[in-house]
Design a protein around this motif. Sequence first.
Motif, short mmCIF file in Angstrom:
data_model
loop_
_atom_site.label_atom_id
_atom_site.label_comp_id
_atom_site.label_asym_id
_atom_site.label_seq_id
_atom_site.Cartn_x
_atom_site.Cartn_y
_atom_site.Cartn_z
N PRO A 1 -5.54 44.83 25.23
CA PRO A 1 -6.25 45.41 26.37
C PRO A 1 -5.60 46.66 26.96
CG PRO A 1 -5.20 43.36 27.01
CD PRO A 1 -5.04 43.49 25.52
N ASN A 2 -4.34 46.87 26.69
CA ASN A 2 -3.67 48.08 27.18
C ASN A 2 -3.66 49.19 26.15
OD1 ASN A 2 -3.01 47.02 29.77
ND2 ASN A 2 -1.44 45.80 28.79
N GLY A 3 -4.23 48.91 24.99
CA GLY A 3 -4.28 49.90 23.93
C GLY A 3 -5.42 50.88 24.15
N PRO A 4 -5.70 51.68 23.15
CA PRO A 4 -6.74 52.71 23.28
C PRO A 4 -8.14 52.09 23.32
CG PRO A 4 -5.93 52.62 21.04
CD PRO A 4 -5.07 51.70 21.84
N ALA A 5 -9.05 52.82 23.91
CA ALA A 5 -10.46 52.45 23.93
C ALA A 5 -11.25 53.58 23.28
CB ALA A 5 -10.95 52.23 25.36
N VAL B 1 -16.53 45.32 25.79
CA VAL B 1 -17.26 46.51 26.21
C VAL B 1 -17.22 46.58 27.74
CG1 VAL B 1 -18.77 46.53 24.20
CG2 VAL B 1 -19.50 45.34 26.25
N ALA B 2 -17.36 47.78 28.25
CA ALA B 2 -17.38 48.00 29.69
C ALA B 2 -18.72 48.65 30.05
CB ALA B 2 -16.22 48.87 30.12
N PRO B 3 -19.65 47.85 30.58
CA PRO B 3 -20.94 48.42 30.96
C PRO B 3 -20.83 49.28 32.22
CG PRO B 3 -20.83 46.12 31.60
CD PRO B 3 -19.56 46.43 30.84
N GLY B 4 -21.86 50.05 32.46
CA GLY B 4 -21.94 50.81 33.70
C GLY B 4 -21.55 52.27 33.61
N PHE B 5 -21.39 52.79 32.41
CA PHE B 5 -21.06 54.20 32.22
C PHE B 5 -22.28 54.91 31.65
CE2 PHE B 5 -17.05 52.01 32.29
CZ PHE B 5 -16.24 52.86 33.03
N ALA B 6 -22.76 55.89 32.35
CA ALA B 6 -23.99 56.60 31.95
C ALA B 6 -23.83 57.26 30.59
CB ALA B 6 -24.35 57.64 32.99
N PRO C 1 -14.87 58.71 29.51
CA PRO C 1 -14.86 58.30 30.92
C PRO C 1 -13.50 57.77 31.35
CG PRO C 1 -15.96 56.65 29.58
CD PRO C 1 -15.65 57.82 28.67
N GLU C 2 -13.23 57.82 32.63
CA GLU C 2 -12.04 57.23 33.23
C GLU C 2 -12.26 55.72 33.23
OE1 GLU C 2 -8.90 55.84 34.81
OE2 GLU C 2 -8.99 57.98 34.37
N LEU C 3 -11.37 54.96 32.61
CA LEU C 3 -11.60 53.54 32.40
C LEU C 3 -10.67 52.62 33.20
CD1 LEU C 3 -12.08 53.62 28.53
CD2 LEU C 3 -13.84 53.59 30.30
#
Length: 72
Positions: free
Chosen positions: A46-50, A30-35, A7-9
Amino acid sequence: MSSMNTPELSAAMWRKSSYSGANGGNCVEVAPGFAGVVPVRDSKDPNGPALAFEASAWAAFVAGVKAGDFGA
């Protein structure tokens, strides 16, 4: 394992575990809200990879952590 699109983060609303404490520690966010996926990143970079895990895989991991499956 099935293929999934990352997803686009850029607008993700990241949250850190309440267990992380005030000193930062070794934490993930974690970033909630992605189906169907759960984006995860290192809170110290925080600017590194996810990484994006399938929601079912992330749920199984969290259940394992709560059950003590991974030791200390």
